[in-house]
Design an enzyme around this catalytic site. Sequence first.
Site, mmCIF file in Angstrom:
data_model
loop_
_atom_site.group_PDB
_atom_site.id
_atom_site.type_symbol
_atom_site.label_atom_id
_atom_site.label_comp_id
_atom_site.label_asym_id
_atom_site.label_seq_id
_atom_site.Cartn_x
_atom_site.Cartn_y
_atom_site.Cartn_z
ATOM 1 N N LEU A 105 0.151 -5.186 -51.151
ATOM 2 C CA LEU A 105 -0.326 -6.079 -50.093
ATOM 3 C C LEU A 105 -1.741 -5.713 -49.640
ATOM 4 O O LEU A 105 -2.004 -4.576 -49.258
ATOM 5 C CB LEU A 105 0.635 -5.953 -48.903
ATOM 6 C CG LEU A 105 0.331 -6.822 -47.697
ATOM 7 C CD1 LEU A 105 0.508 -8.290 -48.020
ATOM 8 C CD2 LEU A 105 1.194 -6.400 -46.532
ATOM 9 N N ASP A 106 -2.628 -6.683 -49.642
ATOM 10 C CA ASP A 106 -4.004 -6.506 -49.143
ATOM 11 C C ASP A 106 -4.778 -5.423 -49.900
ATOM 12 O O ASP A 106 -5.802 -4.944 -49.414
ATOM 13 C CB ASP A 106 -4.022 -6.167 -47.631
ATOM 14 C CG ASP A 106 -3.344 -7.221 -46.793
ATOM 15 O OD1 ASP A 106 -3.235 -8.364 -47.259
ATOM 16 O OD2 ASP A 106 -2.926 -6.910 -45.666
ATOM 17 N N GLU A 107 -4.299 -5.067 -51.080
ATOM 18 C CA GLU A 107 -4.955 -3.991 -51.825
ATOM 19 C C GLU A 107 -5.579 -4.476 -53.126
ATOM 20 O O GLU A 107 -6.081 -3.678 -53.911
ATOM 21 C CB GLU A 107 -3.937 -2.878 -52.149
ATOM 22 C CG GLU A 107 -3.332 -2.202 -50.944
ATOM 23 C CD GLU A 107 -4.266 -1.175 -50.296
ATOM 24 O OE1 GLU A 107 -5.395 -1.015 -50.792
ATOM 25 O OE2 GLU A 107 -3.852 -0.555 -49.306
ATOM 26 N N GLY A 139 -2.513 -5.633 -43.009
ATOM 27 C CA GLY A 139 -1.245 -5.952 -42.376
ATOM 28 C C GLY A 139 -1.326 -7.071 -41.358
ATOM 29 O O GLY A 139 -2.228 -7.897 -41.405
#
Lengths: 276, 276, 276, 276
Positions: B220-222, B194
């Site tokens: 997101l960011d995964e 995040g």
Amino acid sequence: MEYRLLIDTSDAKGLVYEISKVLYEHNLNIENNAEFVDKEEDKFFMRTVVSGDVNKEKLLEDIKTILPKDAQVKLNSVAKKDIVILATKESHCIGDILIKHHSGELNANIKAVIANRDTLKDLVQKFDIPFVFVDSDNITREEHEKKMIEAIGQFDFELIVLAKYMRILTENFVQTFSNEILNIHHSFLPAFIGANPYKQAHQRGVKIIGATAHYVTNDLDEGPIIAQDITRVDHTFSWQNMRDAGRNVEKVVLSNALNLLLKDKVFIYKNKTVIL
Amino acid sequence: MEYRLLIDTSDAKGLVYEISKVLYEHNLNIENNAEFVDKEEDKFFMRTVVSGDVNKEKLLEDIKTILPKDAQVKLNSVAKKDIVILATKESHCIGDILIKHHSGELNANIKAVIANRDTLKDLVQKFDIPFVFVDSDNITREEHEKKMIEAIGQFDFELIVLAKYMRILTENFVQTFSNEILNIHHSFLPAFIGANPYKQAHQRGVKIIGATAHYVTNDLDEGPIIAQDITRVDHTFSWQNMRDAGRNVEKVVLSNALNLLLKDKVFIYKNKTVIL
Amino acid sequence: MEYRLLIDTSDAKGLVYEISKVLYEHNLNIENNAEFVDKEEDKFFMRTVVSGDVNKEKLLEDIKTILPKDAQVKLNSVAKKDIVILATKESHCIGDILIKHHSGELNANIKAVIANRDTLKDLVQKFDIPFVFVDSDNITREEHEKKMIEAIGQFDFELIVLAKYMRILTENFVQTFSNEILNIHHSFLPAFIGANPYKQAHQRGVKIIGATAHYVTNDLDEGPIIAQDITRVDHTFSWQNMRDAGRNVEKVVLSNALNLLLKDKVFIYKNKTVIL
Amino acid sequence: MEYRLLIDTSDAKGLVYEISKVLYEHNLNIENNAEFVDKEEDKFFMRTVVSGDVNKEKLLEDIKTILPKDAQVKLNSVAKKDIVILATKESHCIGDILIKHHSGELNANIKAVIANRDTLKDLVQKFDIPFVFVDSDNITREEHEKKMIEAIGQFDFELIVLAKYMRILTENFVQTFSNEILNIHHSFLPAFIGANPYKQAHQRGVKIIGATAHYVTNDLDEGPIIAQDITRVDHTFSWQNMRDAGRNVEKVVLSNALNLLLKDKVFIYKNKTVIL
């Protein structure tokens, strides 16, 4: 205004007390303070960032009064330093510095880039930095160095940065400039001194390569070490692969060392550095 | 001519034998070969660099014939890939790529840099790369993304590189481009997912910070992690100091991951990567 | 049953095909496979873990038939190897090995610890491992080595591990044992060859220290490197602090290198290692 | 005699001056001194090693007099600290501590090892350290913790070390012991909080794993971080391989953090640590 008080002296009882007393009496704030005492060698180093209404001359005088006679004291402003960069043809270190300079992240003014090849001319001039080409072809080492000294001498600066300047410097060169000279060597010193360290590393079959930023002294690759870092390699790496991987290390190590110098964090002592 | 044969399939007995037999019968040289078998998941990956007189269509056909039905096979040339770069305003990642591109060290053609701020326009244009400014101010996220998709759609490319593009991508965006999307996240994922990971890291008081290059997926960011690296920090670091130290890590990690993609070394599998 | 097929040969076209064909015809499963080809040196290395109903002699014969004449082929079981450990008086490396051995994490049987000091006797005997003390005081190097060779010769083993054995080995010693000899050197080789590397590192003012696990050859500290690692130091470290920090690195590097040898993952080649 | 003066206070002008004045007037030598000022939070930390003829009570009184009222001041001897170790069944961390203790390298007295499994009994007793087995089978968490508190309460100590004690501690436990509690968590916090971090790391496909030593507070895995380190992994690592590689990191990180505590180098502040 902020200033950096830099003290390098033989040790004596009560130094912290005496120095902090002077700062207190000058009504200054200590923003940041770090000392190092080497008991074995009887040495004392101190870097103090002070703020307030600094009377430079009086402060230096008062500090010197209470210190041992061999003490070296400086009171540096936190302003940007002027630097001159020497290079040859590789772009990774100089490129990294130019990008940081362009974005305002570098606490220095680049007065010029001086090179013995013209490979980097186009890149440097994109950034409106003076580029001086001092051709090293077809002349003796002595003649070339004489021309380099003339070229460098045109500029006012506090620090010379060798950003992969691939020429051996003579004692004369090193002594001509009382300024500090920062070099990046493409090995984990003292391993692989001299020419083509990546070929040497490949031949020796090391599993880690590195880079070393150091002050330049009369002895090649023997100056005080400021910063080092490493990266892992294995048997699949050709020496060119090692060089490519090493470039990322070189530019980061040079950048970190340069930052330390620009912040007056490095003291030289017995061919070593104390970093406060 | 050299080609990279890339195989991603369920495992089966004799695969190496069958594949190497086809290559042998095509009279090709194996310049480099790497496999990975995940016995637990019954998966087989292979990346083979072949040289010789390659009949692309026949080779692909013959390879597919002997592989399980679910096999994905590619035969890529070793030519430079076309890429489009998305950015916002930080210059360290894009600057690093531009310098490598300028010196010929990047195995890619940069078709354009597209940004939601115009901060980087001057820098990018110095290098004669098309800069497209798609202002994100005063419009909705949906409107901005629509304009971005249009801007990106003007170019032909194989890979999108997010070089500190500080906008959240919607599922729609990710699915619009069947191409791979590479992102650099400024933390050691999965820590500090995040916004503003350096502030989070500072607040948590970690002693090491990092950066993560990963494929962008809907979450997101995964996405699958390609490369990570770290650097040490301590209590003297403000979050801005962490950010500055982290930038050196970010640019190196992104550069390393980009190199892996440009060399077709990365296979995606169960939200993880296999790197051959 | 699982076996490790280890091939070290000059390169030839179709090797992977020919080898995998033999394995296929023997109806064996490939659990794990790794190759390395050095095109420049025309060398081929392969480590394949096979399972199934292995006919050892027939398999070796069939493999050798299809390989170049200079090929070295081994077919090792995955059983624990017998090792003999040589030490002097420091406990960190041997302690680490003893703890792993005691918990069953070490894939080796320790046949004996042989030392030229009796400092470690108490520690070793706690673990019910034979401890042989071959005093090096008041005798010549030659006499001591003769006694060491006798002491070592009493045991059957595949590997000698020098766990901080602080004696220089003669050519005679190295040649007496056809077995492999693994050493841990307390520096980042080739930096600081010879005696007291931490004192050397302290004097040179390095910012990173390291350790190197290597095969012992006739040339002191010059054998093929298997594993290396590093840790950071600064000006506050005395050489004793460096030694203490270094010990953690030494024991981990030795442990990692030992694991590689116990898994037959290391090939020697031109004074370098290929690790598959 | 040497003492460590430890000051944790709100910041005020002239603190260094005032403190060093007291030390000067007590005629003490400063062997080592480090401060940290957090300007943003208005906090001041200082660790000073003094030698000479220390009048403990008078010195503490004089120091407190010149400090802000919220100041916490300690004057610790440099003697070994007494510690109690809690463990479960893994031997790598406790083994490392036992080896260091046996060789005299650990600046602590181990009063006891207390465990909820009897796996480590044999190992611990080899070193003549009291081993207390508090079986956690077939009783509630509350009952077990009650018994643990009783067992621990038999010993006098300054520090509890959780050397892979695989039980969640309740708020009650943490508050029962005013002493510091040091834990090693087998991940790079805040990544992979909770159970089986290596399985989590394997599933997420990270390329680096780590370990974190931290103070235990009421919130599981959320206490102030003291030390962290990492090691690289890749797609060939099963979660068990990650665990094995991670164990080397865990024991070194715990050992480093323990050394820092034994040297009184760690200050806690806003759920973070300042290490002087």
